[in-house]
Write an enzyme that holds these catalytic residues in place. Structure first.
Site, PDB file in Angstrom:
ATOM      1  N   SER A   1     -13.377  -7.108  -2.313  1.00  0.00           N
ATOM      2  CA  SER A   1     -12.721  -6.460  -1.163  1.00  0.00           C
ATOM      3  C   SER A   1     -12.226  -7.390  -0.116  1.00  0.00           C
ATOM      4  CB  SER A   1     -13.557  -5.552  -0.485  1.00  0.00           C
ATOM      5  OG  SER A   1     -12.916  -4.777   0.476  1.00  0.00           O
TER       6      SER A   1
ATOM      7  N   LYS B   1     -18.112  -1.083  -4.960  1.00  0.00           N
ATOM      8  CA  LYS B   1     -16.768  -1.083  -4.592  1.00  0.00           C
ATOM      9  C   LYS B   1     -16.102   0.438  -4.439  1.00  0.00           C
ATOM     10  CE  LYS B   1     -13.033  -2.798  -3.104  1.00  0.00           C
ATOM     11  NZ  LYS B   1     -11.877  -3.071  -3.807  1.00  0.00           N
TER      12      LYS B   1
ATOM     13  N   HIS C   1     -17.340   1.869  -1.371  1.00  0.00           N
ATOM     14  CA  HIS C   1     -16.765   0.906  -0.187  1.00  0.00           C
ATOM     15  C   HIS C   1     -15.357   1.625   0.335  1.00  0.00           C
ATOM     16  CE1 HIS C   1     -13.872  -2.064   1.294  1.00  0.00           C
ATOM     17  NE2 HIS C   1     -15.013  -2.574   1.830  1.00  0.00           N
ATOM     18  N   ASN C   2     -14.479   1.501  -0.832  1.00  0.00           N
ATOM     19  CA  ASN C   2     -13.042   2.258  -0.531  1.00  0.00           C
ATOM     20  C   ASN C   2     -13.397   3.697  -0.161  1.00  0.00           C
ATOM     21  OD1 ASN C   2     -12.670  -0.210  -1.729  1.00  0.00           O
ATOM     22  ND2 ASN C   2     -10.882   0.351  -3.021  1.00  0.00           N
TER      23      ASN C   2
HETATM   24  P1  NDP Z   1      -0.452  -6.866  -8.448  1.00  0.00           P
HETATM   25  O1  NDP Z   1       0.512  -5.740  -8.768  1.00  0.00           O
HETATM   26  O2  NDP Z   1       0.038  -7.743  -7.464  1.00  0.00           O
HETATM   27  O3  NDP Z   1      -0.420  -7.732  -9.921  1.00  0.00           O
HETATM   28  C1  NDP Z   1      -0.995  -7.075 -10.981  1.00  0.00           C
HETATM   29  C2  NDP Z   1      -1.180  -8.158 -12.095  1.00  0.00           C
HETATM   30  O4  NDP Z   1      -1.742  -7.338 -13.219  1.00  0.00           O
HETATM   31  C3  NDP Z   1      -0.221  -9.127 -12.640  1.00  0.00           C
HETATM   32  O5  NDP Z   1      -0.561 -10.215 -12.859  1.00  0.00           O
HETATM   33  C4  NDP Z   1       0.310  -8.531 -13.666  1.00  0.00           C
HETATM   34  O6  NDP Z   1       1.056  -9.362 -14.997  1.00  0.00           O
HETATM   35  C5  NDP Z   1      -0.860  -7.986 -14.410  1.00  0.00           C
HETATM   36  N1  NDP Z   1      -0.573  -6.863 -15.408  1.00  0.00           N
HETATM   37  C6  NDP Z   1      -0.122  -5.620 -15.410  1.00  0.00           C
HETATM   38  N2  NDP Z   1      -0.259  -4.869 -16.314  1.00  0.00           N
HETATM   39  C7  NDP Z   1      -0.692  -5.908 -17.318  1.00  0.00           C
HETATM   40  C8  NDP Z   1      -1.016  -5.837 -18.762  1.00  0.00           C
HETATM   41  N3  NDP Z   1      -0.758  -4.678 -19.411  1.00  0.00           N
HETATM   42  N4  NDP Z   1      -1.549  -6.832 -19.364  1.00  0.00           N
HETATM   43  C9  NDP Z   1      -1.805  -8.061 -18.730  1.00  0.00           C
HETATM   44  N5  NDP Z   1      -1.765  -8.113 -17.406  1.00  0.00           N
HETATM   45  C10 NDP Z   1      -0.862  -7.179 -16.734  1.00  0.00           C
HETATM   46  O7  NDP Z   1      -1.970  -6.366  -8.261  1.00  0.00           O
HETATM   47  P2  NDP Z   1      -2.897  -7.003  -7.324  1.00  0.00           P
HETATM   48  O8  NDP Z   1      -3.466  -8.125  -7.551  1.00  0.00           O
HETATM   49  O9  NDP Z   1      -2.871  -6.185  -6.081  1.00  0.00           O
HETATM   50  O10 NDP Z   1      -4.370  -6.161  -8.077  1.00  0.00           O
HETATM   51  C11 NDP Z   1      -5.025  -6.559  -9.145  1.00  0.00           C
HETATM   52  C12 NDP Z   1      -6.339  -5.713  -9.351  1.00  0.00           C
HETATM   53  O11 NDP Z   1      -6.967  -6.083  -7.914  1.00  0.00           O
HETATM   54  C13 NDP Z   1      -6.402  -4.282  -9.248  1.00  0.00           C
HETATM   55  O12 NDP Z   1      -7.174  -3.701 -10.186  1.00  0.00           O
HETATM   56  C14 NDP Z   1      -6.203  -3.789  -7.788  1.00  0.00           C
HETATM   57  O13 NDP Z   1      -6.646  -2.539  -7.696  1.00  0.00           O
HETATM   58  C15 NDP Z   1      -7.217  -4.865  -7.423  1.00  0.00           C
HETATM   59  N6  NDP Z   1      -7.498  -4.996  -5.952  1.00  0.00           N
HETATM   60  C16 NDP Z   1      -6.611  -5.079  -5.318  1.00  0.00           C
HETATM   61  C17 NDP Z   1      -6.645  -5.275  -3.925  1.00  0.00           C
HETATM   62  C18 NDP Z   1      -5.198  -5.426  -2.989  1.00  0.00           C
HETATM   63  O14 NDP Z   1      -5.431  -5.707  -1.712  1.00  0.00           O
HETATM   64  N7  NDP Z   1      -4.062  -5.669  -3.409  1.00  0.00           N
HETATM   65  C19 NDP Z   1      -7.736  -5.438  -3.002  1.00  0.00           C
HETATM   66  C20 NDP Z   1      -8.857  -5.274  -4.071  1.00  0.00           C
HETATM   67  C21 NDP Z   1      -8.966  -4.906  -5.146  1.00  0.00           C
HETATM   68  P3  NDP Z   1       2.535  -9.671 -14.941  1.00  0.00           P
HETATM   69  O15 NDP Z   1       3.033 -10.597 -13.701  1.00  0.00           O
HETATM   70  O16 NDP Z   1       2.866 -10.083 -16.164  1.00  0.00           O
HETATM   71  O17 NDP Z   1       3.246  -8.293 -14.336  1.00  0.00           O
END
Ligand code: NDP
Length: 472
Positions: free
Chosen positions: A130, A184, A187-188
C-alpha cells in the site's frame, strides 16, 4: 551473467516504481513487462539507477538474469493476468525460487495459488503493498503472507524498500498463505470507510454551512495538527485547494460525484459478512460508492423529492468542532470493526495475525497512515487479546470524549437531509454494542412464531418454544 538479486514483472504504475525503489536501495533488479515498449521506456527513464537495472524483453532472459534462488515479484493487474503470468514463469523457475504476487489479489485466489504451487518446490508469497505510486517509489507498507522461511529470505530487500516509521520498517510477515493479502484487503476496506467519513464531513461543511472549498481546506489543515493527523486528511486539504485551470474554480467542484471501486472494499464486506463480524462503517462506505455511481437515478430522485431546506443551523464553529470529534469517533468504529474482522479471519484460517504489528506497519507508507495507528499499535501491544479495540482503555476514553459530537452531527444531518451513512452506521454500531439488553429477544420470538426455531430463556437453560396461538 546473472547479477540481479531480484526480479520485477509488470512495469505499470506500481511495478515500475517498486523496481526503482529496489535499485535505489542498492539491489540489482531484473525487470520484464508483457509489452516490451514499456520495458524500453522504463530502462530509458531509469537514469543513474540503470546500472542496477537489467531490462529484459523475454521471460527467459529475465529468469537467466537473476541469481538463484530467485525472488520474483509479480506486479500486474490482479486476477487472471496473475495466473497467466505464473503459468508462463513456472516452467522457467527452479526449486527454491520464490514467486511473490504483490498486486491486490483476493486472498482466496492467493490461497488457491499456494495450493497450485505446492509440490514443484517453488515457493509463493502473497504480498499486500500500500502507498500508491509515491509509496511504491519511496517506501510502501508491505504485508507479507506465506511460509516464514520464504519471508526470511526476502526480508532484507523488503524491509529496505519499505516505509519507515521513526526508523522502524513498515514491512512484516503476518502469517501463512493468504494472510498478507487478507490484511491488505481489510486495510483497503478501512480506507474506504475513512475516505467516506471525510467526504461526509466535507458534505456537511459544503451543504449545511455553505463553506467554499478553500475554507473547508483550512479546516482540514487545522485538523491535521490534532488527533486526526493523517495522510488522508492532509491530501484532502491539499486537493480542496487546487484550482481547475480551465474554469478557475476549485477542481473538486468540477469533478463528477461518482466514485470508482476495484473490489477490495467489497471483498472486505463480503468476508466480514461470511464470518458474521459486523463491519458497518465499511459496508456503508462501499454502498455509498455504489449509490454515488447511480447518478441518473439520484438526479431523478432529487427532482421527485427535492432537498430539505437547511434548518436548525448552529454556530458554524460549534458544528466544525463537533465534526472533528465525530470523525474521530467514526474512525474508532471503522478501525475497531476492521481489526475485529481480521481477528475472526485469523481464527478461521489459523493465521495468528499479530494485531499490534499490523497497526505498526500501517503507521507509515500506506494510504491510511496516521497518528491514530500509533495509538492502535500501543493499545494492542498493551492488550493483545482484547476482543474489540473499543474496549481498550485508550479507545474507550476516546469514544467517551467524542460520542456526543457524533450524535449531534448525525442528528443534525438527518434533520437537514444530509447523507452521512458511514458516520450514522458508526453511531448505530456503538449504540448497539454498548447495550447489554438489546431487542433481538423480539426477533427470536418472531422466528419461533413463524419457523419454530426455538429460543433461549434468560431464566432457564435449554431451547424453548413460545405459546403462540397461531392467530395470524
Ligand atoms: P497498471 O494498470 O499501471 O499496470 C498494469 C500492469 O499489468 C502492466 O504492467 C500490464 O502490462 C500488466 N498486465 C496486465 N494484464 C496482463 C497480463 N494478462 N499478463 C501480463 N501482464 C499484464 O497497474 P498498477 O501498477 O496500478 O497495479 C498493479 C497491481 O498493483 C494491481 O493488482 C493493483 O491493484 C495493485 N495496486 C495498485 C495500487 C495503485 O495505487 N495503483 C496500490 C496498491 C496495489 P502491459 O504493459 O503489457 O499492459
Amino acid at each position: 551473467m546473472a547479477e540481479a538479486e531480484i526480479g520485477v514483472i509488470g512495469l505499470g504504475v506500481m511495478g515500475a516504481n517498486l523496481a526503482l525503489n529496489i535499485a535505489d536501495n542498492g539491489y540489482h533488479v531484473a525487470v520484464y513487462n508483457r509489452t516490451t515498449s514499456r520495458t524500453e521506456e522504463f530502462a530509458a527513464a531509469a537514469g543513474d539507477l540503470s546500472e542496477r537495472v537489467t531490462a529484459c524483453s523475454t521471460l527467459e532472459e529475465f529468469v537467466a538474469a537473476i541469481r538463484p534462488p530467485r525472488p520474483v515479484i509479480i506486479m500486474v493487474k490482479a486476477g487472471e493476468p496473475v495466473d497467466q503470468q505464473i503459468a508462463a514463469l513456472k516452467p522457467l523457475l527452479e526449486a527454491n525460487d520464490i514467486i511473490i504476487d504483490a498486486g491486490n489479489a483476493n486472498f482466496r485466489d492467493t490461497m488457491r495459488r499456494f495450493t497450485e504451487l505446492e509440490g514443484p518446490g517453488q515457493t509463493f508469497i502473497g504480498m499486500g503493498v500500500s502507498g500508491g505510486e509515491e509509496g511504491a517509489r519511496r517506501g510502501p507498507s508491505i504485508m507479507v503472507g506465506g511460509k516464514e522461511e520464504a519471508w526470511r529470505r526476502v526480508e532484507p530487500v523488503l524491509t529496505a524498500i519499505s516505509a519507515k516509521y521513526e526508523g522502524e520498517p513498515c514491512a512484516a510477515w503476518l502469517g501463512e498463505n493468504g494472510a498478507g493479502h487478507f490484511v491488505k484487503t481489510i486495510h483497503n476496506g478501512i480506507e474506504y470507510a475513512d475516505m467516506q467519513m471525510i467526504a461526509e464531513v466535507y458534505g456537511v461543511m459544503r451543504d449545511h454551512l455553505s463553506m467554499d472549498a478553500a475554507s473547508i481546506a483550512a479546516v482540514f489543515s487545522a485538523w491535521s495538527t490534532g488527533p486526526l493527523d493523517s495522510y488522508l486528511i492532509d491530501i484532502t486539504a491539499e486537493v480542496l485547494r487546487v484550482e481547475d485551470a480551465a474554469t478557475g474554480q476549485p477542481i473538486v467542484d468540477v469533478i463528477v460525484d461518482a466514485a470508482g471501486q476495484k473490489g477490495t472494499g467489497r471483498w472486505s464486506v463480503i468476508e466480514s459478512q461470511m464470518m458474521g463480524v459486523p463491519a458497518t462503517a465499511i459496508e456503508a462506505a462501499v454502498a455509498a460508492r455504489s449509490l454515488s455511481a447511480m447518478r441518473a437515478q439520484r438526479a431523478q430522485a432529487q427532482q421527485r423529492f427535492g432537498l430539505l431546506p437547511q434548518q436548525d443551523r448552529r454556530d458554524g464553529q460549534q458544528v466544525i468542532d463537533d465534526l472533528e470529534k465525530a470523525l474521530l469517533a467514526g474512525k474508532v468504529a471503522a478501525y475497531a470493526q476492521g481489526f475485529a474482522v481480521m481477528a475472526a479471519a485469523s481464527d478461521e484460517f489459523g493465521w495468528n495475525l499479530p494485531m499490534a504489528t499490523i497497526a505498526r506497519i500501517w503507521r507509515a507508507g500506506c494510504i491510511i497512515r496516521s497518528r491514530f495507528l500509533d495509538e492502535i499499535a500501543t493499545a494492542f501491544t498493551r492488550d493483545p487479546d482484547v476482543e474489540n479495540l473499543a474496549l481498550t482503555p485508550a479507545f474507550s476514553k476516546m469514544i467517551e470524549g467524542t460520542d456526543m459530537s457524533l450524535r449531534r452531527i448525525v442528528a443534525e444531518a438527518a434533520l437537514n437531509g444530509l447523507p452521512v451513512p458511514a458516520l450514522a452506521s458508526a453511531l448505530g454500531y456503538f449504540d448497539t454494542y454498548r447495550r447489554g439488553r438489546g431487542t433481538a429477544n423480539l426477533i427470536q420470538a418472531q422466528r419461533d412464531f413463524f419457523g419454530a426455531h426455538g429460543f433461549e430463556r434468560i431464566d432457564a437453560d435449554g431451547q424453548h418454544h413460545g405459546p403462540w396461538g397461531g392467530s395470524v
